[in-house]
Design a protein around this motif. Structure first.
Motif, mmCIF file in Angstrom:
data_model
loop_
_atom_site.group_PDB
_atom_site.id
_atom_site.type_symbol
_atom_site.label_atom_id
_atom_site.label_comp_id
_atom_site.label_asym_id
_atom_site.label_seq_id
_atom_site.Cartn_x
_atom_site.Cartn_y
_atom_site.Cartn_z
ATOM 1 N N VAL A 5 0.862 -1.189 0.000
ATOM 2 C CA VAL A 5 0.000 0.000 0.000
ATOM 3 C C VAL A 5 0.894 1.234 0.000
ATOM 4 O O VAL A 5 2.101 1.148 0.238
ATOM 5 N N ARG A 6 0.285 2.353 -0.280
ATOM 6 C CA ARG A 6 1.077 3.594 -0.240
ATOM 7 C C ARG A 6 0.271 4.688 0.416
ATOM 8 O O ARG A 6 -0.975 4.717 0.367
ATOM 9 N N PHE A 7 1.009 5.599 1.059
ATOM 10 C CA PHE A 7 0.424 6.849 1.534
ATOM 11 C C PHE A 7 1.113 7.928 0.717
ATOM 12 O O PHE A 7 2.340 7.958 0.642
ATOM 13 N N ALA A 8 0.305 8.782 0.087
ATOM 14 C CA ALA A 8 0.852 9.696 -0.916
ATOM 15 C C ALA A 8 0.484 11.146 -0.633
ATOM 16 O O ALA A 8 -0.306 11.752 -1.362
ATOM 17 N N PRO A 9 1.041 11.724 0.412
ATOM 18 C CA PRO A 9 0.681 13.110 0.721
ATOM 19 C C PRO A 9 1.314 14.095 -0.267
ATOM 20 O O PRO A 9 2.367 13.806 -0.837
ATOM 21 N N SER A 10 0.652 15.219 -0.443
ATOM 22 C CA SER A 10 1.231 16.316 -1.218
ATOM 23 C C SER A 10 1.796 17.311 -0.207
ATOM 24 O O SER A 10 1.063 17.727 0.695
ATOM 25 N N PRO A 11 3.067 17.695 -0.334
ATOM 26 C CA PRO A 11 3.644 18.609 0.663
ATOM 27 C C PRO A 11 3.225 20.051 0.416
ATOM 28 O O PRO A 11 4.054 20.949 0.296
ATOM 29 N N MET A 41 5.984 10.958 -1.882
ATOM 30 C CA MET A 41 5.795 12.403 -1.834
ATOM 31 C C MET A 41 5.210 12.838 -3.178
ATOM 32 O O MET A 41 5.887 12.754 -4.207
ATOM 33 N N ASP A 42 3.982 13.272 -3.186
ATOM 34 C CA ASP A 42 3.347 13.742 -4.424
ATOM 35 C C ASP A 42 3.653 15.226 -4.574
ATOM 36 O O ASP A 42 2.820 16.092 -4.273
ATOM 37 N N ASP A 43 4.879 15.497 -5.042
ATOM 38 C CA ASP A 43 5.370 16.885 -5.005
ATOM 39 C C ASP A 43 5.520 17.505 -6.387
ATOM 40 O O ASP A 43 6.419 18.305 -6.620
ATOM 41 N N LEU A 183 -0.182 15.691 -14.686
ATOM 42 C CA LEU A 183 -1.054 15.892 -13.520
ATOM 43 C C LEU A 183 -1.142 14.606 -12.694
ATOM 44 O O LEU A 183 -0.815 13.515 -13.163
ATOM 45 N N TYR A 184 -1.606 14.788 -11.472
ATOM 46 C CA TYR A 184 -1.695 13.707 -10.483
ATOM 47 C C TYR A 184 -2.345 12.424 -11.044
ATOM 48 O O TYR A 184 -1.888 11.321 -10.783
ATOM 49 N N THR A 185 -3.424 12.605 -11.817
ATOM 50 C CA THR A 185 -4.159 11.430 -12.326
ATOM 51 C C THR A 185 -3.205 10.480 -13.046
ATOM 52 O O THR A 185 -3.290 9.260 -12.904
ATOM 53 N N SER A 187 0.483 10.694 -12.939
ATOM 54 C CA SER A 187 1.681 10.313 -12.189
ATOM 55 C C SER A 187 1.347 9.253 -11.139
ATOM 56 O O SER A 187 2.114 8.312 -10.905
ATOM 57 N N SER A 188 0.179 9.379 -10.531
ATOM 58 C CA SER A 188 -0.205 8.437 -9.495
ATOM 59 C C SER A 188 -0.345 7.017 -10.066
ATOM 60 O O SER A 188 0.096 6.040 -9.457
ATOM 61 N N VAL A 189 -0.952 6.920 -11.246
ATOM 62 C CA VAL A 189 -1.138 5.591 -11.851
ATOM 63 C C VAL A 189 0.207 5.002 -12.275
ATOM 64 O O VAL A 189 0.480 3.818 -12.057
ATOM 65 N N ILE A 201 -5.909 2.568 -0.787
ATOM 66 C CA ILE A 201 -6.888 2.874 0.268
ATOM 67 C C ILE A 201 -6.884 4.382 0.446
ATOM 68 O O ILE A 201 -5.847 4.970 0.789
ATOM 69 N N ARG A 202 -8.012 5.031 0.182
ATOM 70 C CA ARG A 202 -8.045 6.496 0.259
ATOM 71 C C ARG A 202 -9.484 6.965 0.472
ATOM 72 O O ARG A 202 -10.412 6.160 0.518
ATOM 73 N N GLY A 203 -9.636 8.275 0.561
ATOM 74 C CA GLY A 203 -10.949 8.831 0.872
ATOM 75 C C GLY A 203 -11.909 8.732 -0.304
ATOM 76 O O GLY A 203 -11.495 8.643 -1.466
ATOM 77 N N ASP A 205 -13.557 10.882 -1.663
ATOM 78 C CA ASP A 205 -13.479 12.003 -2.602
ATOM 79 C C ASP A 205 -12.683 11.620 -3.854
ATOM 80 O O ASP A 205 -12.655 12.375 -4.819
ATOM 81 N N HIS A 206 -12.073 10.443 -3.841
ATOM 82 C CA HIS A 206 -11.285 10.008 -5.003
ATOM 83 C C HIS A 206 -12.019 8.993 -5.880
ATOM 84 O O HIS A 206 -11.431 8.473 -6.826
ATOM 85 N N VAL A 207 -13.289 8.721 -5.581
ATOM 86 C CA VAL A 207 -13.988 7.665 -6.339
ATOM 87 C C VAL A 207 -14.015 7.957 -7.848
ATOM 88 O O VAL A 207 -13.737 7.074 -8.667
HETATM 89 N N1 GLU Z 1 -1.500 13.246 -3.338
HETATM 90 C C1 GLU Z 1 -2.858 12.811 -3.415
HETATM 91 C C2 GLU Z 1 -3.653 13.505 -2.334
HETATM 92 O O1 GLU Z 1 -3.072 13.925 -1.348
HETATM 93 C C3 GLU Z 1 -2.922 11.318 -3.258
HETATM 94 C C4 GLU Z 1 -4.268 10.749 -3.418
HETATM 95 C C5 GLU Z 1 -4.190 9.245 -3.562
HETATM 96 O O2 GLU Z 1 -4.118 8.583 -2.518
HETATM 97 O O3 GLU Z 1 -4.147 8.767 -4.679
HETATM 98 O O4 GLU Z 1 -4.854 13.677 -2.465
#
Ligand code: GLU
Length: 445
Positions: A5-11, A41-43, A183-185, A187-189, A201-203, A205-207
């Motif tokens: 799994v990953r946690f991908a915060p944007s700084p 790091m989604d930077d 864009l994120y859509t 790079s994330s994939v 696993i995420r909120g 709001d990403h459906v």
């Molecule tokens: N950087 C994205 C965010 O913070 C990651 C979302 C995701 O988990 O794909 O919303």
């Protein structure tokens, strides 16, 4: 299947309880499955990302106790995103568009007015080579959209059950901005695919992102991961979390003296049928973690419940786990007896300092005018010798017999004189710690 799994915060800001919950649930899921937790790091939003926010995220995760097994930084991977872009272009899945935000907004309104879903009308697909050349000659730069296949998108969501998007209900997403940045859509994939993430696993709001990303995973030849979308936490009256709920950033909670274990336990249990008890450890939370155990309703974040849990967590913390942290607060000679005396009576570790001053430093005794004579009398009856936990009883019995005062009238003035407050830890435990000299000084001040 090996779990990753990953946690991908944007700084681009501080972690708040919402992001923290996503991090915690990913981490617990990884630990519960013997899997890998990747921190990414989604930077790529360079205008808004800062080193300071990034450092803050590391500090917060460290505080929560969520170590990572792998690390990745998106800004190191532009070359890889370019490769993916070339693949999509070669397969005819990316097309240049020239509409301005105003033009897009106009189109959206028109479609809504016609009762149609407000999706992008693919107008740019009708442009001829000449049209495009003309627009570029005018100085317009294209952004690029991913052409979705006209088919339903479906997946079995671990949080929501079967999810279905009918064809035609999603806009072709923009993957490349006018300045050429992915864009994120996208790079994330690319990252999830390359790093073989098994579960996203995420909120919730990403459906809608997931729906288009499912097609993108396939277009780039990746296996599609499993998804779990969690209902977002709400505040009072079911509204979006806001300042009404008090401090929401992890930094603020930490600075207020909140225990990280209380935050982790609270957020791990929220929305499940397990009530948090305050005695849980991270290992314990991981061992009974169930990714399917979250309800569909939006859970309510309640700061009062969190601080009640914090008090319980403190109550369960053994002395060896707090000793160094108490020292950091400048409480040098803390003893196990001191911790035993106060741990059931504080809501946050930062309250320990006051009780340390009561036992080993200076406080202002509270003596009401009408209690002056009583306090002076009690001072005259103070026991001699070595004090232990029987001293308080012996003293108050003697004072009671001599003055006739009892109950609150007897105890409260003594408590206020000795501790400066009308409530707190048991005086039988505090008295030997305060010691005869200090007690006498407070009674006769
Ligand atoms: N950087 C994205 C965010 O913070 C990651 C979302 C995701 O988990 O794909 O919303």
């Amino acid at each position: 299947m090996s779990v990753k799994v990953r946690f991908a915060p944007s700084p681009t800001g501080e972690l708040h309880v919402g992001n923290a919950r996503v991090a915690i649930l990913n981490w617990l899921f990884a630990r519960s499955q013997g899997g890998v937790f990747l921190l990414r790091m989604d930077d790529t939003d360079e205008a808004r990302s800062t080193k300071a926010f990034e450092e803050g995220i590391y500090a917060d995760l460290d505080w929560l106790g969520l170590g990572h097994d792998e690390f990745l930084r998106q800004s190191d991977r532009y070359a890889r995103y370019d490769e993916a872009v070339e693949t999509l272009k070669a397969d005819g899945r990316l097309y240049p568009c020239f509409e301005t935000p105003d033009e897009l907004e106009m189109k959206r309104k028109i479609r809504l007015g016609q009762g149609k879903p407000p999706v992008y009308d693919r107008g740019a697909l009708d442009l001829s080579d000449d049209d495009r050349k003309k627009l570029e000659a005018e100085g317009r730069k294209p952004h690029w959209r991913f052409r979705l296949l006209d088919e339903a998108v479906e997946w079995d969501d671990l949080g929501r059950g079967a999810v279905h998007f009918a064809p035609g209900h999603l806009s072709d997403p923009v993957l490349i901005r006018e300045d050429g940045r992915p864009l994120y859509t996208l790079s994330s994939v690319v990252d999830d695919g390359d790093t073989k993430v098994s579960h996203v696993i995420r909120g919730e709001d990403h459906v809608a992102n997931t729906a288009v990303q499912v097609q993108l995973f396939k277009a780039l030849g990746f296996d599609v991961p499993e998804f779990s979308h969690l209902p977002l936490m709400v505040g009072a009256e079911g509204k979006k979390l806001s300042k009404r709920e008090g401090s929401l950033s992890l930094r603020e909670l930490r600075e207020e003296g909140m225990e990280s274990l209380a935050v982790v336990t609270y957020l791990a249990r929220l929305g499940t049928s397990h009530a948090p008890e305050g005695s849980e450890t991270l290992e314990h939370l991981a061992s009974d973690f169930d990714i399917r155990g979250f309800g569909r309703a939006a859970p309510r974040y309640d700061p009062t419940e969190l601080s009640n849990l914090n008090a319980k967590v403190l109550h369960h913390l053994p002395f060896d786990q707090v000793q160094s942290r108490l020292k950091e607060q400048g409480l040098d000679e803390v003893s196990e007896a001191f911790w035993a005396a106060i741990h059931g009576n504080i809501d946050g570790l930062n309250e320990a300092k006051y009780w340390w001053d009561v036992c080993h430093g200076e406080i202002t005794p509270l003596v009401e005018a009408e209690d002056k004579d009583f306090i002076a009398f009690a001072a005259d009856h103070l026991p001699e010798g070595d004090w232990d936990e029987t001293t308080w009883k012996a003293w108050t019995v003697a004072v009671k017999d001599a003055t006739g005062r009892k109950g609150k009238q007897l105890f409260l003035p003594l408590r206020k004189a000795l501790t400066g407050r009308d409530h707190g830890p048991e005086l039988k435990d505090l008295m030997p710690l305060i010691g005869r000299d200090r007690v006498l000084a407070r009674l006769t001040s």
